[in-house]
Write a protein that holds these residues in place. Sequence first.
Motif, short mmCIF file in Angstrom:
data_model
loop_
_atom_site.label_atom_id
_atom_site.label_comp_id
_atom_site.label_asym_id
_atom_site.label_seq_id
_atom_site.Cartn_x
_atom_site.Cartn_y
_atom_site.Cartn_z
N VAL A 1 0.85 -1.18 0.00
CA VAL A 1 0.00 0.00 0.00
C VAL A 1 0.89 1.24 0.00
CG1 VAL A 1 -1.89 1.20 1.15
CG2 VAL A 1 -1.72 -1.29 1.30
N SER B 1 6.29 2.84 7.27
CA SER B 1 6.21 4.30 7.36
C SER B 1 6.45 4.80 8.78
CB SER B 1 4.82 4.78 6.91
OG SER B 1 4.57 4.42 5.58
N PHE C 1 4.88 -2.93 8.87
CA PHE C 1 4.85 -1.47 8.96
C PHE C 1 6.22 -0.90 8.60
CE2 PHE C 1 1.38 -2.54 11.99
CZ PHE C 1 0.36 -1.95 11.27
N ALA D 1 -4.22 4.02 5.06
CA ALA D 1 -3.40 2.91 4.61
C ALA D 1 -3.22 1.86 5.70
CB ALA D 1 -2.03 3.42 4.14
N VAL D 2 -3.00 2.33 6.93
CA VAL D 2 -2.84 1.41 8.05
C VAL D 2 -4.13 0.61 8.26
CG1 VAL D 2 -2.37 1.20 10.52
CG2 VAL D 2 -1.13 2.89 9.16
N GLU E 1 2.44 -1.67 4.75
CA GLU E 1 2.03 -0.26 4.82
C GLU E 1 3.24 0.63 4.53
OE1 GLU E 1 1.35 3.42 5.26
OE2 GLU E 1 2.55 2.70 6.95
N CYS F 1 -4.57 -2.08 5.59
CA CYS F 1 -3.72 -3.25 5.87
C CYS F 1 -4.35 -4.10 6.96
CB CYS F 1 -2.33 -2.79 6.31
SG CYS F 1 -1.34 -2.07 4.99
#
Length: 328
Positions: free
Chosen positions: A152, A245, A243, A227-228, A220, A231
């Motif tokens: 994503v 970001s 994760f 986005a989180v 993500e 997911c």
Amino acid sequence: MRVKSACLTGIKEIEVRERELIPKNDDVLVKTHAAGICGTDKNLYNGVIPPTGGLNGEIRTSFEYPYYFGHEGGGTVVEVGRNVRQFKAGDKVMAFGWVETYSDYFIATEDNLELVPDGLDMDLASLGEPIICAVFSGLCSKVQLGDTVVVVGMGFAGQVFAQIAKKKGAFQVIGIDVVDGKLELAKSLGLDHAVNSARTDPLTAILKLTGGQGADVMVEVAGTAEAVQLCNDAVKHNGVLVFYSWITEDIALNISRWHDNSLEIVNTGLVHHGILQRRIWVPQALRPVLQGMIQIAPLITHTYALAEMDKAMQTANEDSAAIKVLVR
């Protein structure tokens, strides 16, 4: 010595100023080849300052204007302080840390540098930090042979991750973004399915492509609450959430599935694991790049001179087609 460096003077205000650099006994002076613009730099440009204090210690200097910045970069060692043992004049190095790389020269301690391996192009070496972080994330993501993987956010890290997932044997890799150009580039580099979430509901698309089961691994890389949550919603029972970001603002997230569906949560931020971990992983993460297995050069979409730093930052911040902006 007198150098030219870019600094923030306010929100979305940037100047290139002349200033004095004075290396100390523990310092390495580096002539900059190039520096990359990172999402964190864009946050600073937009006035979004990462939290500090307590256990939050990423920005190790107080933030105040004018603020000299830049942490992606590479170049050639010009001189070293009397206490430096790991580097010498003439060495090619990559920067790791808040060493103000938007400058024709920068100063770093030994802990904030890594040697450039033989055969690595200096443009890519100047992006050593984001390359290594993204490759590390892909290698540590627990992607297995036959998995369905959804990435994503198809920016720089997302593009690298998608390539690695495919090389690791994923059955299908699905990319989610709102920019057609990024999705098309990803498909040219091996992405199986591209979903523009501005036109198509991404959860519906993922469920359709997985027979209603969800993805084995959701990654993500977009840096947004949406986005989180995607997911969280689209991963299968017993699946893996990866994760990448650095989200510096509070978000609301429904995490009931973490318990109810036995989800595995993986944080893959290499530089945040510490210097010793980084030193171990640098050669391993660069190996597939040197072998030509992961394509980086197509991800450099814009290049500017240091004197054009304001334009470079505007492009990185506002041009949705920009993936990696390089400043020389």
